[in-house]
Motif scaffolding. Structure first.
Motif, PDB file in Angstrom:
ATOM      1  N   SER A 356       0.838  -1.085   0.083  1.00  0.00           N
ATOM      2  CA  SER A 356       0.023   0.012  -0.128  1.00  0.00           C
ATOM      3  C   SER A 356       0.896   1.256   0.057  1.00  0.00           C
ATOM      4  N   LEU A 372      -2.432  -7.374   1.125  1.00  0.00           N
ATOM      5  CA  LEU A 372      -3.942  -6.954   1.399  1.00  0.00           C
ATOM      6  C   LEU A 372      -4.098  -7.267   2.939  1.00  0.00           C
ATOM      7  N   ASP A 396      -6.907  -1.247   3.794  1.00  0.00           N
ATOM      8  CA  ASP A 396      -6.475  -0.372   3.190  1.00  0.00           C
ATOM      9  C   ASP A 396      -5.339   0.455   3.677  1.00  0.00           C
ATOM     10  N   ALA A 397      -4.656   1.632   2.737  1.00  0.00           N
ATOM     11  CA  ALA A 397      -3.482   1.973   3.212  1.00  0.00           C
ATOM     12  C   ALA A 397      -3.600   2.827   4.962  1.00  0.00           C
ATOM     13  N   ALA A 409      -6.311   2.337  10.334  1.00  0.00           N
ATOM     14  CA  ALA A 409      -6.471   1.949   8.907  1.00  0.00           C
ATOM     15  C   ALA A 409      -7.781   1.469   8.789  1.00  0.00           C
ATOM     16  N   SER A 410      -8.510   1.457   7.646  1.00  0.00           N
ATOM     17  CA  SER A 410      -9.654   0.923   7.462  1.00  0.00           C
ATOM     18  C   SER A 410      -9.592  -0.260   6.600  1.00  0.00           C
ATOM     19  N   GLY A 411     -10.481  -1.002   6.589  1.00  0.00           N
ATOM     20  CA  GLY A 411     -10.733  -2.293   5.733  1.00  0.00           C
ATOM     21  C   GLY A 411     -11.897  -2.823   5.763  1.00  0.00           C
ATOM     22  N   GLY A 419     -17.465  -2.349   5.749  1.00  0.00           N
ATOM     23  CA  GLY A 419     -16.016  -2.244   6.273  1.00  0.00           C
ATOM     24  C   GLY A 419     -15.832  -1.828   7.801  1.00  0.00           C
ATOM     25  N   THR A 450     -12.135   4.482   2.576  1.00  0.00           N
ATOM     26  CA  THR A 450     -11.626   4.859   1.340  1.00  0.00           C
ATOM     27  C   THR A 450     -10.479   5.840   1.570  1.00  0.00           C
ATOM     28  N   HIS A 451      -9.334   5.727   0.947  1.00  0.00           N
ATOM     29  CA  HIS A 451      -8.148   6.710   1.017  1.00  0.00           C
ATOM     30  C   HIS A 451      -7.511   6.328   2.297  1.00  0.00           C
ATOM     31  N   THR A 466     -15.603   7.583   3.767  1.00  0.00           N
ATOM     32  CA  THR A 466     -16.172   6.322   3.148  1.00  0.00           C
ATOM     33  C   THR A 466     -16.629   6.583   2.137  1.00  0.00           C
TER      34      THR A 466
END
Length: 570
Positions: A356, A372, A396-397, A409-411, A419, A450-451, A466
């Motif tokens: 990422s 991932l 995510d990053a 971090a989100s995921g 998520g 997101t992002h 999001t």
């Protein structure tokens, strides 16, 4: 090359706008909820609303509301922040004709554990993280082309419409000016929401990086050159052209994802005088370094642009980025000398499916997601991992807090599910907490982060954008989350259920009740000093004592500064 520049002042987009030619009386059929917080999203359906016009507006108890959507049958407005708490009426006024009033209840914004507040944007996605001004104001650029300004407590300050959805994250200046970009246009909006100027590059393919304040006060951005357009460029703060450079080899981007501008020194520990631009060039990825007067200092093959366009800069100026080397290695993490782009780090972590964006801590430790599911921390000085944590999810990053305590971090558990937002201890990688995002399994509506998160300089709040996978929802919206991360990193502040203090005869006793594990330690301070260490017992309790006191006493948990109580030793 043709370049257009405009300077104009457009009035702030308030709901003094609506249906111009409508002659029928407006009628409200329904609103989205019967209870809404201040600055809450108020979706109104009905008839006779007409189209946007200066002669029309929405009022909540006589106060004009900000709006985003306005059609003949549907309006999306926002409950005014100044609304009184309790019962309220909403009306639509078109060409002087009032609709029927509809009642609802106005409440204060409510937090929930680690969630300080959420804001519903009238859009199905917030592609990028918000910009953050020095006074704490947040700026969102939504897929409908609206820019939102929010106070640190989640209050909506204003909305303004620009041409279209964001092509890159917004950027904020030291005076609160916000810079946004879409297609081949960039805009500067004042802290009050006025469009100050627009700068276009019609020969460009797209905005890649919005104008961003540099260390010298000028603005620096990037257009994907196209025919060619400008490429890397600089403007004055008033939007006047200074220079541009197409790059050598010529820059171009295939399906750009947008990026933040990165600045750094051109020599180790020198002044910040260099900017970095990544372009994928249809697989021939390149990372460019430009001086702030537009001279290309070096270029190196590195990519792909999804991560390579947004390197991170170490305390000594070293440039770090993921890279994909097709022959022999695959994914690696590299570091470059800022003076000439020569390698100073080459880390082959055995990555299989990618790396990422990187995040860098105050000690230059690099944080990223590998393949991932693995959240990892790399020490670039030694070229070795500090830790690797398998999350058993698709991540995510990440973003590490400026003080290096916590990683946010989100995921998503796996594809098709709603998520989550997670916090991890930056020192060990241990998961601290997880907040689920709303929704249900595909094809039902669900929300995903997101992002990258945006974290405040004081490391107390993380903002997470999001995207709504709505499944055909007739009333789509995306959420911005404000997460409380004060004191995180080894202590789960939400597990501290009660902090109390009592003083008798000059003897102060503070007690903690918690769900912390036995043996966990907390530091309590009295009136900002005089620390005591509390060890939690098997029942989740602990206490500290001070003697010989008089007057007012405040006790605070150092690891969780918002946990505070008081007693009087008079």
């Amino acid at each position: 090359m043709m370049m257009l520049r405009f300077r104009f002042s457009a009035g702030i987009f308030m709901l003094a706008v609506a249906a111009g030619a409508a002659s029928a009386q407006p009628v409200i059929h329904a609103i989205n909820r019967d209870t809404l917080p201040r600055s809450g999203r108020l979706a109104i359906t009905g008839s006779g609303f007409g189209s946007r016009s200066d002669a029309s507006r929405v009022e909540v108890d006589g106060t004009t509301a900000w709006f985003t959507t306005w059609t003949s049958t549907r309006i999306v407005a926002y409950v005014p922040e100044t609304s009184d708490l309790g019962p309220a009426d909403v009306k639509v006024i078109v060409n002087g004709q009032e609709s029927n009033p509809v009642s609802f209840t106005v409440t204060a914004r409510q937090g929930d554990g680690h969630v300080k507040w959420t804001f519903e944007a009238d859009t199905d996605n917030l592609w990028f993280r918000p910009a953050l001004a020095p006074d704490g104001t947040l700026y969102l650029h939504s897929s409908q082309g609206f820019v939102y300004a929010l106070a640190p407590d989640g209050a909506l300050k204003w909305t303004q419409k620009v041409n279209w959805y964001p092509y890159a994250p917004p950027a904020a200046g030291p005076d609160g000016t916000v810079y946004v970009g879409s297609i081949w246009s960039t805009f500067a909006l004042s802290a009050q929401g006025e469009i100050l100027w627009q700068f276009d590059d019609p020969e460009a393919q797209a905005v890649q990086i919005v104008p961003t304040p540099g260390p010298d006060g000028h603005l620096y951005g990037v257009f994907d050159p196209g025919n060619p357009g400008l490429g890397a460029y600089s403007l004055t703060r008033s939007g006047q052209y200074r220079w541009n450079n197409w790059g050598n080899p010529l820059m171009f981007e295939y399906g750009g994802l947008g990026a933040d501008m990165r600045f750094g020194p051109s020599r180790s520990d020198g002044p910040v005088d260099q900017m970095y631009v990544g372009m994928d060039r249809r697989g021939n990825n390149q990372l460019y370094a430009f001086s702030l007067d537009g001279q290309q200092r070096w270029v190196i093959p590195v990519g792909p642009n999804g991560a390579g366009a947004q390197p991170v800069i170490g305390g000594d100026g070293t440039v770090y980025t993921p890279d994909f080397i097709a022959q022999g290695y695959g994914w690696v993490i590299r570091g470059f000398d800022p003076s000439d782009g020569s390698d100073v780090l080459f880390y082959d972590g055995g990555f299989v499916s990618g790396v990422s964006h990187l995040s860098i801590g105050p000690d230059d430790v690099l944080y990223y997601v590998a393949d991932l599911a693995y959240l990892e921390a790399l020490d670039p000085e030694t070229g070795t991992l500090r830790w690797s944590h398998f999350t058993d999810a698709v991540m995510d990053a990440p973003q590490v807090s400026p003080d290096g305590r916590v990683v946010i971090a989100s995921g998503v558990p796996t594809f098709g599910y709603p998520g989550f937002i997670k916090a991890f201890d930056a020192a060990s990688g241990a998961e601290l907490w997880s907040v689920p995002l709303p929704g249900e399994f595909y094809p039902a509506p669900r929300w995903l982060g997101t992002h990258m998160p945006r974290i405040t300089p004081d490391s107390r709040t993380a903002y997470v954008s999001t995207v709504a996978l709505s499944g055909g929802d007739a009333d789509p919206y995306s959420l911005l989350y404000a997460m409380d991360i004060a004191g995180e990193g080894g202590v789960d502040c939400a597990a501290i259920r009660k902090l109390s203090a009592r003083c008798t005869g000059g003897r102060l006793t503070a007690k903690v009740k918690s769900a912390l594990e036995e043996g966990a330690t907390l530091t309590l301070t009295r009136n900002g000093g005089d620390e005591r260490t509390v060890t939690i017992n098997a029942r989740g309790k602990g206490k500290a004592k001070w003697t010989g006191l008089s007057g007012a006493q405040e006790v605070r948990v150092v690891e969780c500064p918002e946990r505070v109580t008081s007693a009087n030793c008079s």
